[in-house]
Enzyme design. Structure first.
Site, PDB file in Angstrom:
ATOM      1  N   GLU A  45       0.230   5.307   0.552  1.00  0.00           N
ATOM      2  CA  GLU A  45      -0.742   6.298   1.074  1.00  0.00           C
ATOM      3  C   GLU A  45      -0.300   7.589   0.572  1.00  0.00           C
ATOM      4  O   GLU A  45       1.145   7.913  -0.134  1.00  0.00           O
ATOM      5  CB  GLU A  45      -0.622   6.191   2.590  1.00  0.00           C
ATOM      6  CG  GLU A  45      -1.170   4.815   3.070  1.00  0.00           C
ATOM      7  CD  GLU A  45      -1.562   4.868   4.594  1.00  0.00           C
ATOM      8  OE1 GLU A  45      -0.899   5.467   5.213  1.00  0.00           O
ATOM      9  OE2 GLU A  45      -2.227   3.935   4.935  1.00  0.00           O
ATOM     10  N   ASN A  97       0.929  -1.283  -0.206  1.00  0.00           N
ATOM     11  CA  ASN A  97      -0.139  -0.084  -0.032  1.00  0.00           C
ATOM     12  C   ASN A  97       0.784   1.393  -0.289  1.00  0.00           C
ATOM     13  O   ASN A  97       1.874   1.365   0.550  1.00  0.00           O
ATOM     14  CB  ASN A  97      -0.874   0.014   1.154  1.00  0.00           C
ATOM     15  CG  ASN A  97      -0.408  -0.135   2.574  1.00  0.00           C
ATOM     16  OD1 ASN A  97       0.732  -0.976   2.716  1.00  0.00           O
ATOM     17  ND2 ASN A  97      -1.009   0.377   3.613  1.00  0.00           N
ATOM     18  N   GLU A 144      -3.110  -4.748  -3.058  1.00  0.00           N
ATOM     19  CA  GLU A 144      -3.405  -5.698  -4.071  1.00  0.00           C
ATOM     20  C   GLU A 144      -3.628  -5.003  -5.546  1.00  0.00           C
ATOM     21  O   GLU A 144      -3.397  -5.629  -6.306  1.00  0.00           O
ATOM     22  CB  GLU A 144      -4.918  -6.279  -3.704  1.00  0.00           C
ATOM     23  CG  GLU A 144      -4.948  -6.736  -2.364  1.00  0.00           C
ATOM     24  CD  GLU A 144      -5.328  -5.978  -1.166  1.00  0.00           C
ATOM     25  OE1 GLU A 144      -4.853  -4.791  -1.090  1.00  0.00           O
ATOM     26  OE2 GLU A 144      -6.215  -6.306  -0.423  1.00  0.00           O
ATOM     27  N   CYS A 146     -10.255  -4.996   0.220  1.00  0.00           N
ATOM     28  CA  CYS A 146     -11.202  -4.127   0.213  1.00  0.00           C
ATOM     29  C   CYS A 146     -12.332  -4.286  -0.954  1.00  0.00           C
ATOM     30  O   CYS A 146     -11.737  -4.873  -1.785  1.00  0.00           O
ATOM     31  CB  CYS A 146     -10.864  -2.734   0.303  1.00  0.00           C
ATOM     32  SG  CYS A 146     -10.017  -1.932  -1.023  1.00  0.00           S
ATOM     33  N   CYS A 184      -3.956   0.799  -2.575  1.00  0.00           N
ATOM     34  CA  CYS A 184      -4.042  -0.721  -1.856  1.00  0.00           C
ATOM     35  C   CYS A 184      -3.025  -1.598  -2.469  1.00  0.00           C
ATOM     36  O   CYS A 184      -2.458  -1.343  -3.678  1.00  0.00           O
ATOM     37  CB  CYS A 184      -5.124  -1.441  -1.821  1.00  0.00           C
ATOM     38  SG  CYS A 184      -6.675  -0.643  -0.780  1.00  0.00           S
ATOM     39  N   CYS A 210     -10.623  -3.394  -4.246  1.00  0.00           N
ATOM     40  CA  CYS A 210      -9.679  -4.373  -4.861  1.00  0.00           C
ATOM     41  C   CYS A 210     -10.275  -5.408  -5.150  1.00  0.00           C
ATOM     42  O   CYS A 210      -9.806  -6.189  -6.066  1.00  0.00           O
ATOM     43  CB  CYS A 210      -8.600  -4.811  -3.751  1.00  0.00           C
ATOM     44  SG  CYS A 210      -7.601  -3.585  -3.239  1.00  0.00           S
TER      45      CYS A 210
HETATM   46  N1  THU Z   1      -5.459  -1.501   2.622  1.00  0.00           N
HETATM   47  C1  THU Z   1      -4.645  -2.122   1.480  1.00  0.00           C
HETATM   48  O1  THU Z   1      -3.628  -2.067   1.219  1.00  0.00           O
HETATM   49  N2  THU Z   1      -5.465  -3.364   0.869  1.00  0.00           N
HETATM   50  C2  THU Z   1      -6.827  -3.454   1.342  1.00  0.00           C
HETATM   51  O2  THU Z   1      -7.600  -4.295   0.800  1.00  0.00           O
HETATM   52  C3  THU Z   1      -7.362  -2.762   2.682  1.00  0.00           C
HETATM   53  C4  THU Z   1      -6.829  -1.542   2.880  1.00  0.00           C
HETATM   54  C5  THU Z   1      -4.647  -0.397   3.065  1.00  0.00           C
HETATM   55  C6  THU Z   1      -4.939   1.218   2.414  1.00  0.00           C
HETATM   56  C7  THU Z   1      -4.621   2.006   3.579  1.00  0.00           C
HETATM   57  O3  THU Z   1      -3.208   2.349   3.010  1.00  0.00           O
HETATM   58  C8  THU Z   1      -4.537   1.090   4.784  1.00  0.00           C
HETATM   59  O4  THU Z   1      -4.673  -0.200   4.187  1.00  0.00           O
HETATM   60  C9  THU Z   1      -5.580   1.422   5.734  1.00  0.00           C
HETATM   61  O5  THU Z   1      -6.960   1.462   5.011  1.00  0.00           O
END
Ligand code: THU
Length: 136
Positions: free
Chosen positions: A51, A49, A62, A93, A60, A96
Site C-alpha cells: 500500500e 500487497n 497477485e 479484484c 495487489c 488482477c
Molecule cells: N488486495 C489484494 O492484494 N488483492 C486483491 O485481489 C484485492 C485487494 C489488497 C489491496 C489493498 O492493499 C487491500 O487488499 C485492500 O483492498
C-alpha cells in the site's frame, strides 16, 4: 475449477503465499494478502500487497506475484493462489483478473484462508469475454 495440478505443488504454493502474506505492507487497510503464481515447470513466484499513503498507488498481491514471475522469465502460469486471513476466501479484484489473463486465460485460481477454507475457480469464469493479447 480444480485442474490436474500435483497436490504437493499446490500445497507448496499455498505455503509460499502464506509466507508472502507475512510481508504484506498494508498499514491503511490492515487487509493483508499473499499470492503465489505457479509456472508450467512448477516454479513458484510470490507477491504481497504493497500500500501507499497515496492510496491509489496500492499494488495487489497477485499483480506483485505476476511481476515476480515476469522478472524470472516466466509468463506461462497455470495456478494463482490468493491467501487472506478472512473467514471466507477472497477472489482476485478486477484489475488482477485482467493482469492474470494477460498470462493465460485457462489458469486455475485457488483462494484460501488461514483456516484453509479453499475455493477453486478458473480464470475464464472470473473474467469471461476478456479483452486480452488476442483481442488486438
Ligand atoms: N488486495 C489484494 O492484494 N488483492 C486483491 O485481489 C484485492 C485487494 C489488497 C489491496 C489493498 O492493499 C487491500 O487488499 C485492500 O483492498
Amino acid at each position: 475449477m480444480k485442474r490436474e495440478i500435483d497436490p504437493q505443488l499446490v500445497e507448496a504454493a499455498v505455503t509460499a503465499a502464506q509466507n508472502a502474506r507475512e510481508q504484506a505492507y498494508a498499514p491503511y487497510s490492515a487487509f493483508r494478502v499473499g499470492s503465489a503464481v505457479v509456472d508450467a515447470d512448477g516454479g513458484i513466484h510470490v507477491g504481497c500487497n504493497v500500500e501507499n499513503a497515496s492510496y491509489g498507488l496500492t499494488n495487489c498481491a497477485e499483480r506483485a506475484a505476476v511481476a515476480a514471475a515476469t522478472v524470472a522469465g516466466r509468463r506461462d502460469l497455470i495456478l494463482c493462489v490468493v491467501v487472506t486471513d478472512t473467514e471466507a476466501p477472497t477472489a482476485p479484484c478486477g484489475a488482477c483478473r485482467q493482469v492474470l489473463t494477460e498470462c493465460s486465460v485457462s489458469m486455475s485460481i485457488l483462494c484460501t484462508t488461514a483456516q484453509r477454507n479453499d475455493v477453486w475457480y478458473d480464470l475464464s469464469d472470473l473474467l469471461p469475454h476478456a479483452f486480452g493479447p488476442d483481442s488486438l
